[in-house]
Design a protein around this motif. Structure first.
Motif, PDB file in Angstrom:
ATOM      1  N   GLU A 426      -6.676 -16.010  10.254  1.00 21.88           N
ATOM      2  CA  GLU A 426      -5.699 -15.478   9.300  1.00 21.88           C
ATOM      3  C   GLU A 426      -5.194 -16.586   8.378  1.00 21.88           C
ATOM      4  N   SER A 427      -5.012 -17.773   8.950  1.00 17.82           N
ATOM      5  CA  SER A 427      -4.512 -18.834   8.071  1.00 17.82           C
ATOM      6  C   SER A 427      -5.591 -19.259   7.078  1.00 17.82           C
ATOM      7  N   ALA A 428      -6.850 -18.883   7.352  1.00 22.94           N
ATOM      8  CA  ALA A 428      -7.916 -19.176   6.376  1.00 22.94           C
ATOM      9  C   ALA A 428      -8.136 -17.991   5.446  1.00 22.94           C
ATOM     10  N   GLY A 429      -7.305 -16.953   5.572  1.00 22.35           N
ATOM     11  CA  GLY A 429      -7.369 -15.854   4.607  1.00 22.35           C
ATOM     12  C   GLY A 429      -7.908 -14.537   5.137  1.00 22.35           C
ATOM     13  N   ALA A 430      -8.421 -14.524   6.381  1.00 28.40           N
ATOM     14  CA  ALA A 430      -8.967 -13.265   6.911  1.00 28.40           C
ATOM     15  C   ALA A 430      -7.828 -12.363   7.390  1.00 28.40           C
ATOM     16  N   ARG A 431      -8.148 -11.088   7.604  1.00 27.05           N
ATOM     17  CA  ARG A 431      -7.185 -10.200   8.255  1.00 27.05           C
ATOM     18  C   ARG A 431      -7.809  -9.751   9.570  1.00 27.05           C
ATOM     19  N   VAL A 432      -6.982  -9.670  10.624  1.00 26.02           N
ATOM     20  CA  VAL A 432      -7.511  -9.373  11.955  1.00 26.02           C
ATOM     21  C   VAL A 432      -6.757  -8.173  12.529  1.00 26.02           C
ATOM     22  N   LEU A 433      -7.498  -7.246  13.084  1.00 24.75           N
ATOM     23  CA  LEU A 433      -6.878  -6.086  13.736  1.00 24.75           C
ATOM     24  C   LEU A 433      -6.082  -6.557  14.958  1.00 24.75           C
ATOM     25  N   GLU A 453     -10.086 -27.312  14.480  1.00 28.48           N
ATOM     26  CA  GLU A 453      -8.711 -26.878  14.246  1.00 28.48           C
ATOM     27  C   GLU A 453      -8.704 -25.957  13.048  1.00 28.48           C
ATOM     28  N   SER A 454      -7.586 -25.278  12.839  1.00 28.90           N
ATOM     29  CA  SER A 454      -7.593 -24.213  11.844  1.00 28.90           C
ATOM     30  C   SER A 454      -7.864 -24.759  10.442  1.00 28.90           C
ATOM     31  N   SER A 455      -7.408 -25.985  10.170  1.00 28.93           N
ATOM     32  CA  SER A 455      -7.605 -26.502   8.810  1.00 28.93           C
ATOM     33  C   SER A 455      -9.090 -26.629   8.464  1.00 28.93           C
ATOM     34  N   GLU A 456      -9.933 -26.740   9.484  1.00 31.32           N
ATOM     35  CA  GLU A 456     -11.374 -26.869   9.199  1.00 31.32           C
ATOM     36  C   GLU A 456     -12.019 -25.539   8.799  1.00 31.32           C
ATOM     37  N   LEU A 457     -11.256 -24.451   8.869  1.00 32.81           N
ATOM     38  CA  LEU A 457     -11.812 -23.149   8.450  1.00 32.81           C
ATOM     39  C   LEU A 457     -11.578 -22.900   6.970  1.00 32.81           C
ATOM     40  N   TRP A 466     -12.302  -8.744   6.969  1.00 37.35           N
ATOM     41  CA  TRP A 466     -11.505  -7.898   7.868  1.00 37.35           C
ATOM     42  C   TRP A 466     -12.187  -7.912   9.227  1.00 37.35           C
ATOM     43  N   ILE A 467     -11.488  -8.409  10.237  1.00 36.68           N
ATOM     44  CA  ILE A 467     -12.129  -8.575  11.551  1.00 36.68           C
ATOM     45  C   ILE A 467     -11.606  -7.515  12.505  1.00 36.68           C
ATOM     46  N   GLU A 468     -12.514  -6.670  12.961  1.00 40.99           N
ATOM     47  CA  GLU A 468     -12.080  -5.577  13.847  1.00 40.99           C
ATOM     48  C   GLU A 468     -13.009  -5.427  15.051  1.00 40.99           C
ATOM     49  N   GLN A 469     -13.866  -6.427  15.240  1.00 41.90           N
ATOM     50  CA  GLN A 469     -14.728  -6.402  16.427  1.00 41.90           C
ATOM     51  C   GLN A 469     -15.006  -7.839  16.869  1.00 41.90           C
ATOM     52  N   PRO A 470     -15.570  -7.985  18.086  1.00 39.02           N
ATOM     53  CA  PRO A 470     -15.749  -9.331  18.617  1.00 39.02           C
ATOM     54  C   PRO A 470     -16.472 -10.260  17.637  1.00 39.02           C
ATOM     55  N   LEU A 471     -16.044 -11.509  17.636  1.00 36.84           N
ATOM     56  CA  LEU A 471     -16.606 -12.471  16.687  1.00 36.84           C
ATOM     57  C   LEU A 471     -16.744 -13.821  17.383  1.00 36.84           C
ATOM     58  N   TYR A 472     -17.900 -14.453  17.214  1.00 36.52           N
ATOM     59  CA  TYR A 472     -18.101 -15.815  17.740  1.00 36.52           C
ATOM     60  C   TYR A 472     -18.646 -16.668  16.614  1.00 36.52           C
ATOM     61  N   LEU A 473     -17.895 -17.648  16.203  1.00 34.89           N
ATOM     62  CA  LEU A 473     -18.374 -18.559  15.158  1.00 34.89           C
ATOM     63  C   LEU A 473     -18.874 -19.829  15.816  1.00 34.89           C
TER      64      LEU A 473
END
Ligand code: UTP
Length: 474
Positions: A426-433, A453-457, A466-473
């Motif tokens: 979210e801090s990188a701009g995404a929205r999460v359910l 860390e989050s700043s690296e995103l 928009w993230i509404e299902q499992p995610l692995y980066l």
């Protein structure tokens, strides 16, 4: 083969000769094994521990009047404080980049509460990938080594019980790409019967032994390596390491070699530093860092009188709120000094342990029957000439895997990981359910190799994601 006379006499003298009871039934190999173990036991020390910790109730001489809150580096709240942390981080970064920091992970525990078949570090905790704790920690080290352009040396402490399984796991996984990995093994202590103080046998030819506690790390770092190798400490000295970052295997959120922590430690010219989180519940089961008779000291939650645990400041916060999360820094020179001079105290742990009874039957007790003797790493704190106690935010840095269910279990750890990674996204701009309580209803995971860390995103997450299902980066 006969029982060496001096050994027999010594065991008789200390009232522990029953461990030789099955001698006549043993073959040559069994006899050799038993003698080897018995020769390594420091009977005088066991005798003292039995007197102090088994026959007597251990007295914890805590006088509430002698206890004060310890001064800590609070989480920054003002711009000035934030700037000071950033300055400290630069000091820490330089130390890591110059190769002055080594990382020590302690993973010799038995993990009895988790009840997992295998070393706890091999537990598949990743909420999506099922990555093990060892993988997550190792990937952080690899990512840090890339960031600083220099291999961060990684030392992992095992116990004789889990060493082979741990070594095999790292090998089977290509050492997770680590450039410098060294396993070292901690010592063991014999357990005794909690009623009689007599040494317990785990079999006819061997004692009931268990790891000597995370306080055993210091001796283990100083012990000579196998086949004439230098000790870990000697190796560190040769490499120019000055500071050791210590953490425990069960917390996947640990910020390894956190530069601000290293910097604050350096700026304070500290020998030992502790990360703490604000304790908000008086009953929370973490040790608290306090000042005892003017020296920083950790009091285990079980030893903290309720009156002190519940004492509050005028604003309602707990007076003794510095909860230790077992993340420390040690100067190498401090460890060298302590190993030569002082012995950390032993504590008792009353546990269930299988033992061989007088008829030669292996008994699995229903109730705790044994006393184990353990040393704790936090007993180093009062021995330091100077220390820094640094506050961190538990939400981002502390969620240990201790139990099979309930608090601190796989379910809570995976949830916390997913919630934290959702914050990063979210801090990188995404929205999460999210659920109405803010938690994420599916797994989200970011490998340290993708971002530490989050700043690296920043700038890497497409707009309007928009993230509404499992995610692995990864
Ligand atoms: P814990 O005190 O939580 O113990 O260890 P544990 O063995 O993991 O689990 P239980 O109590 O049996 O359920 C905290 C950390 O210290 C390490 C553990 O591996 C863990 O990383 N540790 C503990 C050691 O390395 N050696 C020990 O002798 C004890």
């Amino acid at each position: 083969m006969v029982i060496p006379e001096a050994l027999r006499r010594r065991y008789e003298e200390y009232g522990q000769a029953h461990v030789l009871r099955y001698w006549d039934e043993l073959d040559a190999e069994g006899r050799q094994r038993l003698i080897g173990e018995l020769e390594r036991v420091d009977l005088e020390r066991i005798d003292r521990l039995v007197r102090e910790l088994v026959r007597a109730e251990p007295v914890v001489p805590i006088d509430p009047a002698g206890i004060r809150p310890v001064p800590i580096h609070r989480l920054p709240r003002t711009d000035g404080e934030r700037a000071a942390r950033r300055r400290a981080a630069r000091v820490g970064e330089a130390a890591v980049a110059q190769g002055e920091v080594a990382v020590v992970l302690v993973a010799g525990g038995q993990g009895t509460r988790l009840g997992f078949d295998g070393p706890k570090g091999t537990y598949p905790i990743g909420p999506v990938s099922g990555a093990s704790l060892f993988q997550i920690h190792s990937e952080k080290i690899v990512a840090l080594s890339r960031r600083y352009g220099r291999a961060l040396p990684f030392y992992v402490m095992t116990s004789p019980e889990n060493h082979a399984a741990t070594a095999a796991f790292f090998e089977a996984n290509g050492r997770f790409g680590l450039e410098h990995l060294r396993l070292f093994t901690q010592g063991q202590m014999p357990a005794v019967d909690r009623r009689t103080g007599r040494l317990l046998l785990a079999g006819k030819d061997h004692l009931a032994l268990s790891p000597d506690g995370h306080g055993g790390t210091l001796d283990a770092l100083a012990a000579p390596g196998p086949e004439g190798q230098p000790s870990c400490l000697e190796e560190m000295r040769e490499r120019g390491v000055r500071t050791v970052f210590y953490f425990q295997v069960d917390n996947p959120l640990v910020q390894i070699a956190d530069p601000a922590f290293v910097g604050l430690h350096r700026e304070a010219e500290a020998e030992v530093s502790f990360k703490v989180v604000e304790k908000v519940d008086p009953a929370e089961r973490v040790g608290v860092v306090v000042e005892l008779e003017g020296r920083p000291t950790v009091i285990e939650y079980s030893d903290l009188p309720a009156e002190l645990a519940e004492r509050r400041e005028p604003d309602g916060s707990l007076a003794l709120a510095a909860g230790s999360i077992a993340i420390h820094l040690f100067e190498r020179s401090f460890i060298e000094r302590i190993v030569g001079q002082a012995e950390l105290p032993y504590h008792r742990a009353i546990k269930k342990m299988a033992y061989m009874d007088e008829e030669g039957r292996l008994v699995e007790p229903d109730e705790p029957n044994a006393v184990k003797f353990e040393r704790f790493i936090f007993d180093t704190l009062p021995l330091a000439a100077r220390s820094a106690i640094v506050e961190t935010d538990r939400r981002i840095e502390f969620e240990p895997l201790k139990n099979a269910t309930g608090a601190d279990s796989p379910a809570t750890v995976r949830q916390r990981m997913s919630d934290l990674f959702a914050d990063w996204l979210e801090s990188a701009g995404a929205r999460v359910l999210r659920r109405s309580d803010g938690s994420v209803p599916f797994g989200i995971e970011i490998s340290p190799l993708y971002a530490l860390e989050s700043s690296e995103l920043k700038g890497r997450i497409p707009e309007n994601t928009w993230i509404e299902q499992p995610l692995y980066l990864r």
